[in-house]
Each structure stands twice: as structure tokens, then as C-alpha cells.
Design a protein around this motif. Structure first.
Motif, PDB file in Angstrom:
ATOM      1  N   VAL A  54      43.681  33.932  29.417  1.00  0.00           N
ATOM      2  CA  VAL A  54      43.252  35.282  29.028  1.00  0.00           C
ATOM      3  C   VAL A  54      42.185  35.788  29.985  1.00  0.00           C
ATOM      4  O   VAL A  54      42.199  36.959  30.389  1.00  0.00           O
ATOM      5  N   SER A  55      41.276  34.941  30.387  1.00  0.00           N
ATOM      6  CA  SER A  55      40.235  35.332  31.329  1.00  0.00           C
ATOM      7  C   SER A  55      40.833  35.727  32.678  1.00  0.00           C
ATOM      8  O   SER A  55      40.403  36.711  33.284  1.00  0.00           O
ATOM      9  N   LEU A  56      41.800  34.979  33.170  1.00  0.00           N
ATOM     10  CA  LEU A  56      42.462  35.327  34.423  1.00  0.00           C
ATOM     11  C   LEU A  56      43.176  36.672  34.331  1.00  0.00           C
ATOM     12  O   LEU A  56      43.076  37.503  35.234  1.00  0.00           O
ATOM     13  N   ILE A  57      43.883  36.883  33.237  1.00  0.00           N
ATOM     14  CA  ILE A  57      44.602  38.144  33.058  1.00  0.00           C
ATOM     15  C   ILE A  57      43.626  39.310  32.991  1.00  0.00           C
ATOM     16  O   ILE A  57      43.840  40.349  33.630  1.00  0.00           O
ATOM     17  N   MET A  58      42.550  39.158  32.241  1.00  0.00           N
ATOM     18  CA  MET A  58      41.567  40.233  32.127  1.00  0.00           C
ATOM     19  C   MET A  58      40.905  40.511  33.473  1.00  0.00           C
ATOM     20  O   MET A  58      40.595  41.657  33.791  1.00  0.00           O
ATOM     21  N   ASN A  59      40.695  39.494  34.271  1.00  0.00           N
ATOM     22  CA  ASN A  59      40.098  39.675  35.595  1.00  0.00           C
ATOM     23  C   ASN A  59      41.015  40.483  36.500  1.00  0.00           C
ATOM     24  O   ASN A  59      40.570  41.383  37.210  1.00  0.00           O
ATOM     25  N   PHE A  60      42.310  40.193  36.473  1.00  0.00           N
ATOM     26  CA  PHE A  60      43.264  40.949  37.297  1.00  0.00           C
ATOM     27  C   PHE A  60      43.427  42.381  36.796  1.00  0.00           C
ATOM     28  O   PHE A  60      43.562  43.298  37.593  1.00  0.00           O
ATOM     29  N   VAL A  61      43.398  42.584  35.496  1.00  0.00           N
ATOM     30  CA  VAL A  61      43.544  43.925  34.932  1.00  0.00           C
ATOM     31  C   VAL A  61      42.319  44.764  35.276  1.00  0.00           C
ATOM     32  O   VAL A  61      42.434  45.939  35.626  1.00  0.00           O
ATOM     33  N   ARG A  62      41.145  44.187  35.194  1.00  0.00           N
ATOM     34  CA  ARG A  62      39.919  44.921  35.430  1.00  0.00           C
ATOM     35  C   ARG A  62      39.778  45.305  36.904  1.00  0.00           C
ATOM     36  O   ARG A  62      39.338  46.404  37.226  1.00  0.00           O
ATOM     37  N   ARG A  63      40.112  44.411  37.797  1.00  0.00           N
ATOM     38  CA  ARG A  63      39.981  44.676  39.226  1.00  0.00           C
ATOM     39  C   ARG A  63      41.030  45.637  39.757  1.00  0.00           C
ATOM     40  O   ARG A  63      40.776  46.416  40.647  1.00  0.00           O
ATOM     41  N   GLY A  64      42.213  45.541  39.260  1.00  0.00           N
ATOM     42  CA  GLY A  64      43.311  46.353  39.772  1.00  0.00           C
ATOM     43  C   GLY A  64      43.884  45.721  41.026  1.00  0.00           C
ATOM     44  O   GLY A  64      43.439  44.681  41.494  1.00  0.00           O
ATOM     45  N   PRO A  65      44.883  46.382  41.606  1.00  0.00           N
ATOM     46  CA  PRO A  65      45.517  45.802  42.805  1.00  0.00           C
ATOM     47  C   PRO A  65      44.594  45.909  44.019  1.00  0.00           C
ATOM     48  O   PRO A  65      43.883  46.885  44.201  1.00  0.00           O
ATOM     49  N   THR A  66      44.613  44.881  44.838  1.00  0.00           N
ATOM     50  CA  THR A  66      43.836  44.888  46.078  1.00  0.00           C
ATOM     51  C   THR A  66      44.771  45.199  47.237  1.00  0.00           C
ATOM     52  O   THR A  66      45.888  44.688  47.311  1.00  0.00           O
ATOM     53  N   ILE A  67      44.306  46.001  48.131  1.00  0.00           N
ATOM     54  CA  ILE A  67      45.151  46.427  49.260  1.00  0.00           C
ATOM     55  C   ILE A  67      44.686  45.753  50.529  1.00  0.00           C
ATOM     56  O   ILE A  67      43.588  45.571  50.822  1.00  0.00           O
TER      57      ILE A  67
END
Length: 57
Positions: free
Chosen positions: A44-57
Motif C-alpha cells: 500500500v505504501s508503494l502504491i500510494m508513493n507512485f500515485v502521489r508522485r505521478g509519472p516521471t518523464i
């Protein structure tokens, strides 16, 4: 949380070696539950981290 799982695992191993099968069984059960809770919270922590940051370009 992972520390608790490892602690109960060590207690279970020591109790199993000494012949306290009931205590070993209980400690193994607690260690399994603590490990799965840790694993779920980690995912859950990993998923929330990716959702919060958004895609990196």
C-alpha cells in the motif's frame, strides 16, 4: 512491523528446539500474521508513493 515478525520467529524457533510446541505454534502464528500485515502495508505504501508522485518523464 517486520522486526516483530522476526522476533516472534526467533522465539518460535527457540521454543521449538526446547520442546515447547504450544508456545512455538503460537509464536509462529503471530509471526505469520505480523509478516502479512507488514507485506500489505508495504505494498500500500508503494502504491500510494507512485500515485502521489505521478509519472516521471
Amino acid at each position: 512491523m517486520l522486526g516483530w515478525a522476526l522476533t516472534f520467529l526467533v522465539v518460535a524457533l527457540i521454543a521449538g528446539v526446547l520442546g515447547f510446541t504450544t508456545i512455538a505454534g503460537a509464536a509462529i502464528g503471530i509471526a505469520k500474521i505480523a509478516f502479512y500485515v507488514f507485506l500489505i502495508l508495504f505494498v500500500v505504501s508503494l502504491i500510494m508513493n507512485f500515485v502521489r508522485r505521478g509519472p516521471t518523464i
